[in-house]
Design a protein around this motif. Sequence first.
Motif, PDB file in Angstrom:
ATOM      1  N   ARG A  46      10.739   7.704   0.431  1.00 17.47           N
ATOM      2  CA  ARG A  46      12.017   7.839  -0.259  1.00 17.47           C
ATOM      3  C   ARG A  46      11.799   8.292  -1.706  1.00 17.47           C
ATOM      4  O   ARG A  46      12.604   9.048  -2.258  1.00 17.47           O
ATOM      5  N   ALA A  47      10.703   7.836  -2.317  1.00 17.36           N
ATOM      6  CA  ALA A  47      10.408   8.198  -3.703  1.00 17.36           C
ATOM      7  C   ALA A  47       9.719   9.550  -3.828  1.00 17.36           C
ATOM      8  O   ALA A  47       9.508  10.023  -4.949  1.00 17.36           O
ATOM      9  N   GLY A  48       9.361  10.172  -2.707  1.00 21.64           N
ATOM     10  CA  GLY A  48       8.597  11.403  -2.763  1.00 21.64           C
ATOM     11  C   GLY A  48       7.186  11.185  -3.252  1.00 21.64           C
ATOM     12  O   GLY A  48       6.572  12.083  -3.839  1.00 21.64           O
ATOM     13  N   CYS A  49       6.653   9.990  -2.987  1.00 22.44           N
ATOM     14  CA  CYS A  49       5.318   9.612  -3.453  1.00 22.44           C
ATOM     15  C   CYS A  49       4.440   9.301  -2.241  1.00 22.44           C
ATOM     16  O   CYS A  49       4.656   8.284  -1.574  1.00 22.44           O
ATOM     17  N   PRO A  50       3.442  10.123  -1.923  1.00 19.77           N
ATOM     18  CA  PRO A  50       2.570   9.843  -0.785  1.00 19.77           C
ATOM     19  C   PRO A  50       1.836   8.510  -0.964  1.00 19.77           C
ATOM     20  O   PRO A  50       1.365   8.190  -2.063  1.00 19.77           O
ATOM     21  N   VAL A  51       1.762   7.748   0.112  1.00 17.10           N
ATOM     22  CA  VAL A  51       0.995   6.501   0.136  1.00 17.10           C
ATOM     23  C   VAL A  51      -0.220   6.766   1.010  1.00 17.10           C
ATOM     24  O   VAL A  51      -0.092   6.957   2.216  1.00 17.10           O
ATOM     25  N   ILE A  52      -1.401   6.788   0.377  1.00 17.15           N
ATOM     26  CA  ILE A  52      -2.602   7.264   1.071  1.00 17.15           C
ATOM     27  C   ILE A  52      -3.689   6.208   0.994  1.00 17.15           C
ATOM     28  O   ILE A  52      -4.315   6.019  -0.049  1.00 17.15           O
ATOM     29  N   GLY A  53      -3.897   5.499   2.097  1.00 14.44           N
ATOM     30  CA  GLY A  53      -5.000   4.550   2.156  1.00 14.44           C
ATOM     31  C   GLY A  53      -4.766   3.324   1.309  1.00 14.44           C
ATOM     32  O   GLY A  53      -3.641   2.923   1.014  1.00 14.44           O
ATOM     33  N   GLY A  54      -5.889   2.708   0.904  1.00 19.08           N
ATOM     34  CA  GLY A  54      -5.804   1.507   0.096  1.00 19.08           C
ATOM     35  C   GLY A  54      -7.006   0.612   0.305  1.00 19.08           C
ATOM     36  O   GLY A  54      -8.083   1.057   0.712  1.00 19.08           O
ATOM     37  N   HIS A  55      -6.815  -0.677   0.055  1.00 17.03           N
ATOM     38  CA  HIS A  55      -7.893  -1.649   0.164  1.00 17.03           C
ATOM     39  C   HIS A  55      -7.339  -2.944   0.731  1.00 17.03           C
ATOM     40  O   HIS A  55      -6.258  -3.395   0.340  1.00 17.03           O
ATOM     41  N   THR A  56      -8.062  -3.550   1.666  1.00 15.79           N
ATOM     42  CA  THR A  56      -7.644  -4.802   2.285  1.00 15.79           C
ATOM     43  C   THR A  56      -8.768  -5.825   2.205  1.00 15.79           C
ATOM     44  O   THR A  56      -9.951  -5.471   2.240  1.00 15.79           O
ATOM     45  N   ILE A  57      -8.370  -7.103   2.076  1.00 13.45           N
ATOM     46  CA  ILE A  57      -9.339  -8.198   2.158  1.00 13.45           C
ATOM     47  C   ILE A  57      -8.771  -9.293   3.054  1.00 13.45           C
ATOM     48  O   ILE A  57      -7.556  -9.421   3.215  1.00 13.45           O
ATOM     49  N   ASP A  58      -9.662 -10.089   3.626  1.00 12.03           N
ATOM     50  CA  ASP A  58      -9.281 -11.272   4.388  1.00 12.03           C
ATOM     51  C   ASP A  58      -8.972 -12.375   3.370  1.00 12.03           C
ATOM     52  O   ASP A  58      -9.850 -12.798   2.612  1.00 12.03           O
ATOM     53  N   ASP A  59      -7.743 -12.821   3.319  1.00  9.86           N
ATOM     54  CA  ASP A  59      -7.271 -13.717   2.272  1.00  9.86           C
ATOM     55  C   ASP A  59      -6.482 -14.853   2.924  1.00  9.86           C
ATOM     56  O   ASP A  59      -5.669 -14.600   3.818  1.00  9.86           O
ATOM     57  N   PRO A  60      -6.688 -16.095   2.526  1.00 10.47           N
ATOM     58  CA  PRO A  60      -5.926 -17.188   3.138  1.00 10.47           C
ATOM     59  C   PRO A  60      -4.429 -17.123   2.863  1.00 10.47           C
ATOM     60  O   PRO A  60      -3.647 -17.760   3.567  1.00 10.47           O
ATOM     61  N   GLU A  61      -4.005 -16.340   1.859  1.00  8.56           N
ATOM     62  CA  GLU A  61      -2.592 -16.202   1.532  1.00  8.56           C
ATOM     63  C   GLU A  61      -2.229 -14.723   1.580  1.00  8.56           C
ATOM     64  O   GLU A  61      -2.913 -13.892   0.986  1.00  8.56           O
ATOM     65  N   PRO A  62      -1.152 -14.340   2.287  1.00  8.22           N
ATOM     66  CA  PRO A  62      -0.797 -12.922   2.361  1.00  8.22           C
ATOM     67  C   PRO A  62      -0.334 -12.386   1.011  1.00  8.22           C
ATOM     68  O   PRO A  62       0.434 -13.041   0.292  1.00  8.22           O
ATOM     69  N   LYS A  63      -0.808 -11.204   0.682  1.00 12.09           N
ATOM     70  CA  LYS A  63      -0.417 -10.522  -0.555  1.00 12.09           C
ATOM     71  C   LYS A  63      -0.312  -9.034  -0.259  1.00 12.09           C
ATOM     72  O   LYS A  63      -1.093  -8.495   0.528  1.00 12.09           O
ATOM     73  N   TYR A  64       0.658  -8.387  -0.920  1.00 13.06           N
ATOM     74  CA  TYR A  64       0.808  -6.944  -0.726  1.00 13.06           C
ATOM     75  C   TYR A  64       1.378  -6.306  -1.986  1.00 13.06           C
ATOM     76  O   TYR A  64       2.203  -6.898  -2.688  1.00 13.06           O
ATOM     77  N   GLY A  65       0.921  -5.098  -2.239  1.00 10.98           N
ATOM     78  CA  GLY A  65       1.456  -4.302  -3.340  1.00 10.98           C
ATOM     79  C   GLY A  65       0.790  -2.950  -3.347  1.00 10.98           C
ATOM     80  O   GLY A  65       0.218  -2.517  -2.340  1.00 10.98           O
ATOM     81  N   MET A  66       0.845  -2.283  -4.478  1.00  9.67           N
ATOM     82  CA  MET A  66       0.304  -0.936  -4.588  1.00  9.67           C
ATOM     83  C   MET A  66      -0.291  -0.695  -5.959  1.00  9.67           C
ATOM     84  O   MET A  66       0.156  -1.268  -6.957  1.00  9.67           O
ATOM     85  N   ALA A  67      -1.271   0.187  -6.007  1.00 11.78           N
ATOM     86  CA  ALA A  67      -1.694   0.833  -7.242  1.00 11.78           C
ATOM     87  C   ALA A  67      -1.055   2.212  -7.233  1.00 11.78           C
ATOM     88  O   ALA A  67      -1.130   2.931  -6.233  1.00 11.78           O
ATOM     89  N   VAL A  68      -0.392   2.561  -8.335  1.00  7.20           N
ATOM     90  CA  VAL A  68       0.396   3.785  -8.381  1.00  7.20           C
ATOM     91  C   VAL A  68      -0.055   4.655  -9.552  1.00  7.20           C
ATOM     92  O   VAL A  68      -0.276   4.160 -10.661  1.00  7.20           O
ATOM     93  N   THR A  69      -0.183   5.939  -9.298  1.00 10.56           N
ATOM     94  CA  THR A  69      -0.442   6.923 -10.336  1.00 10.56           C
ATOM     95  C   THR A  69       0.785   7.802 -10.493  1.00 10.56           C
ATOM     96  O   THR A  69       1.380   8.245  -9.500  1.00 10.56           O
ATOM     97  N   GLY A  70       1.167   8.027 -11.751  1.00 13.57           N
ATOM     98  CA  GLY A  70       2.316   8.869 -12.018  1.00 13.57           C
ATOM     99  C   GLY A  70       2.019   9.865 -13.114  1.00 13.57           C
ATOM    100  O   GLY A  70       0.938   9.853 -13.725  1.00 13.57           O
ATOM    101  N   VAL A  71       2.970  10.731 -13.385  1.00 11.76           N
ATOM    102  CA  VAL A  71       2.849  11.699 -14.471  1.00 11.76           C
ATOM    103  C   VAL A  71       4.111  11.634 -15.323  1.00 11.76           C
ATOM    104  O   VAL A  71       5.181  11.236 -14.858  1.00 11.76           O
ATOM    105  N   ALA A  72       3.974  12.031 -16.584  1.00 18.17           N
ATOM    106  CA  ALA A  72       5.100  12.011 -17.500  1.00 18.17           C
ATOM    107  C   ALA A  72       4.846  12.994 -18.634  1.00 18.17           C
ATOM    108  O   ALA A  72       3.710  13.400 -18.891  1.00 18.17           O
TER     109      ALA A  72
END
Length: 331
Positions: free
Chosen positions: A129-155
């Motif tokens: 929806r934002a016109g921002c490709p989401v490509i890959g990432g990093h996952t770990i085995d964690d006792p508590e679920p967590k989710y988010g993103m690292a984002v690069t932008g231009v200005a």
Amino acid sequence: MSDLKRLTDYAHGGGCACKIPAGELEEAVAGLVGQTSPDVLVGLDDGDDAAAVRIADGLAVLSTADFFTPVVDSPYDWGAIAAANALSDVYAMGGRPVVAINLVGWPRGVLPMEMMTEVLRGGLDIGARAGCPVIGGHTIDDPEPKYGMAVTGVADPDRLLRNDSAAAGLPLTLTKPIGVGLLNNRHKRTGEVFAGAIASMTALNREAAAAALAAGARAATDVTGFGLLGHLYKMCRASGVSAVLDAAAVPVLEGAREALRDGFVSGGTQRNLDWVRPRLSAGAGISEDDLLLLADAQTSGGLLVAGEVPGYPVIGHLVPADGGPAGITVR
């Protein structure tokens, strides 16, 4: 999956309410400095939403990361909310997100991988929806679920929206209603679903940022875990100004006042209010509950803009600090 608890039951806190308190965080990073160069336009100093580095004439790269524990029980909605929240940091700087990567912590022996797929699907759809490709990432085995993103932008480096560029005499505009923290806390404790809160948290701040830039704004921030009062104070302190906030003009999500009345206040919200209280002045008729609402820890909140932005409510104005520390008057 029938024996699984609700998704929010696997989190000690929800959304941006689980951020380390502002005061503790500032003490922890006091004295730490990153690499400096003339091309670092925005760094650690004023708590801006993203870092900004000039890479060419007329072009700056923005970099940010944001992730948190489940804020709702729907895996898809949680993924969408977390993605919109991460992208918001770029919009809050006046930028355009160009690529994002996923950050995932997952209790793989407890929650099914199909559920993680739905979280990622929610994030992917927001990226589209934002016109921002989401490509890959990093996952770990964690006792508590967590989710988010690292984002690069231009200005455009000459049109950044910054924490330190607010000026006395400007009105204050807020582009989303507050109260999602109260509703999310009620959802976590009761299971009630608040469609208005989900719609607000998954709404992109793209149009609001574009409108702020078109109106000539120079200073803005997004309202997230430190609440409206906390983020306003950070902007005032960085800019050397104070603020007068009209509590009645602040838009509030349906059901949030009732959640406040019924005691669904997060620990993060109370810590927000405690942090800003030494610089806070409450006018006649402003109650403790009014202040708690204004300090409510938001997740994927709107933009707080120094300047009038057509189509969005003005909630106060900036005034000179008169040589003293920045402060906020609520009336």
